[in-house]
Scaffold this active site. Structure first.
Site, PDB file in Angstrom:
ATOM      1  N   THR A  13       0.889  -1.167   0.000  1.00 41.36           N
ATOM      2  CA  THR A  13       0.000   0.000   0.000  1.00 41.36           C
ATOM      3  C   THR A  13       0.907   1.190   0.000  1.00 41.36           C
ATOM      4  O   THR A  13       2.028   1.079   0.484  1.00 41.36           O
ATOM      5  CB  THR A  13      -0.798   0.009   1.338  1.00 41.36           C
ATOM      6  OG1 THR A  13      -1.805  -0.973   1.281  1.00 41.36           O
ATOM      7  CG2 THR A  13      -1.410   1.343   1.655  1.00 41.36           C
ATOM      8  N   VAL A  61     -12.843  -5.176   1.770  1.00 39.67           N
ATOM      9  CA  VAL A  61     -12.228  -3.860   1.955  1.00 39.67           C
ATOM     10  C   VAL A  61     -11.326  -3.950   3.183  1.00 39.67           C
ATOM     11  O   VAL A  61     -11.742  -4.470   4.217  1.00 39.67           O
ATOM     12  CB  VAL A  61     -13.304  -2.770   2.160  1.00 39.67           C
ATOM     13  CG1 VAL A  61     -12.664  -1.457   2.568  1.00 39.67           C
ATOM     14  CG2 VAL A  61     -14.119  -2.591   0.879  1.00 39.67           C
ATOM     15  N   ASP A 100      -8.093  -1.867   5.533  1.00 35.73           N
ATOM     16  CA  ASP A 100      -8.007  -0.647   6.347  1.00 35.73           C
ATOM     17  C   ASP A 100      -7.755   0.605   5.515  1.00 35.73           C
ATOM     18  O   ASP A 100      -8.098   1.719   5.921  1.00 35.73           O
ATOM     19  CB  ASP A 100      -6.862  -0.779   7.354  1.00 35.73           C
ATOM     20  CG  ASP A 100      -5.518  -0.983   6.644  1.00 35.73           C
ATOM     21  OD1 ASP A 100      -5.471  -1.743   5.646  1.00 35.73           O
ATOM     22  OD2 ASP A 100      -4.526  -0.377   7.067  1.00 35.73           O
ATOM     23  N   GLY A 142      -0.200  -3.174   5.801  1.00 35.99           N
ATOM     24  CA  GLY A 142      -0.152  -4.547   6.290  1.00 35.99           C
ATOM     25  C   GLY A 142      -1.532  -5.153   6.325  1.00 35.99           C
ATOM     26  O   GLY A 142      -2.420  -4.728   5.569  1.00 35.99           O
ATOM     27  N   GLY A 201      -4.908  -5.475   6.765  1.00 35.84           N
ATOM     28  CA  GLY A 201      -5.914  -4.457   7.042  1.00 35.84           C
ATOM     29  C   GLY A 201      -6.901  -4.852   8.126  1.00 35.84           C
ATOM     30  O   GLY A 201      -7.337  -4.009   8.914  1.00 35.84           O
TER      31      GLY A 201
END
Ligand code: ASP
Length: 329
Positions: A189, A218, A220, A241, A243
């Protein structure tokens, strides 16, 4: 009596206010911080190796007169546009149905926020999140609705499909195992925190999410308070990492609130990682990393596993660092 002291007094009784040292240091911490000099040189901090490139773009944006929000957006746009990247933007690895879906959120120095989740065919999800923030009365748009909003805003949908990502998906299909691998190439990310020369803060977080995730999953990254949180009075934090672990603990919000209570960014990141440890019996099996910055321009970084790199642009230098970690490898 000041309003906060009044409220605390109401909860604890005025005797407790006078005799509880933890509460009195907690209560005076924000005052102390407000007196500390804000950092006015500009600063950018972002996750993983790609952060170096993102920081460069953010910095250039600041030099051209951009705000912290512009710095954050333009910084990560450079990574979103890089289709050779398998973890951010349309070049990212797909979900288990073979579709690449993107998540992003953004926050400005006024506490405004925007987010898009599970959106397809949008090259710059972080810019779309900014449009949600600036041009709708909402904070979050999901899936088809987010895509429809993009089209309404004049954004051309992009049908790019990465051949390499497709090939990796085909290989994955053979076993179809869903295992979050620590650090290594199935999740990543870019989270970026920017401070402009006014000392104002903004942040952004953008990802294609966990590789081969369930359709509709979905993490974090687009969740305000989980993958990102910015409070211009205190500081900002971002996460990367697994989520699910970050969402369960409201990770980035937790880091900012710990700074509000007087912790340094480094202490706050370490305490947030420790919270994740306490809440997850399987903590040895996954990675989470936090970055944080406060108004004085101090930064912090900490992760569950070793190997979490981050890029810091400060005092005119853009450098890659390795964060400290709970486990030593
Ligand atoms: N946090 C992202 C997610 O869970 C992935 C990552 O940062 O590696 O979707």
């Amino acid at each position: 009596m000041k309003r906060r002291n009044f409220l605390l007094g109401g909860i604890l009784g005025s005797g407790a206010m006078l005799t509880t040292p933890w509460i009195s240091s907690w209560a005076s911490a924000p005052e102390k911080r407000r007196r500390s000099k804000p950092f006015m040189d500009g600063l950018v901090i972002s996750t993983w190796n790609a952060g170096i490139v993102a920081n460069e773009h953010a910095w250039k944006t600041m030099q051209e007169g951009g705000s912290a929000l512009d710095m954050a957006e333009k910084g990560v746009n450079a990574i979103e546009a890089d289709f050779s990247n398998r973890y951010v933007g349309l070049g990212g690895l797909p979900d288990r149905e073979g579709t690449t879906t993107l998540d992003a959120c953004i926050m400005d120095s006024k506490g405004m926020a925007g987010s898009v989740m599970c959106v397809e065919k949008v090259k710059y999800p972080s810019s779309l999140a900014r449009l949600v923030m600036e041009r709708t009365p909402h904070v979050q748009l999901v899936g088809a609705g987010a895509q429809q909003f993009a089209v309404e805003q004049g954004i051309a949908l992009d049908d790019y499909v990465s051949e390499e990502a497709q090939q990796m998906y085909d290989e994955w299909l053979v076993k179809s195992e869903y295992k979050p691998v620590i650090n290594v190439e199935n999740h990543d990310t870019i989270g970026l925190l920017a401070m402009d020369r006014m000392g104002d803060l903004a942040g952004v977080c953008t990802t294609s999410g966990m590789a081969f995730k369930m359709k509709g999953r979905v993490g974090d990254s687009p969740i305000i308070g989980a993958g990102l949180y910015v409070d211009n009075e205190v500081g900002g934090a971002t996460a990367t990492g697994l989520g699910e672990a970050v969402v369960r603990t409201c990770g980035s919000f937790l880091v900012v609130e710990l700074m509000r209570q007087g912790m340094s960014p480094q202490e706050a990141c370490e305490v947030a990682v420790d919270r994740i440890r306490k809440k997850h019996a399987n903590v040895k099996d996954f990675q989470v990393g936090f970055l944080a910055v406060n108004k004085a321009g101090e930064v912090g970084a900490f992760s569950v596993q070793p190997g979490f790199s981050y890029a810091l642009h400060k005092h005119g230098e853009n450098k890659l660092f390795q964060a400290g970690s709970l486990f030593k490898g």
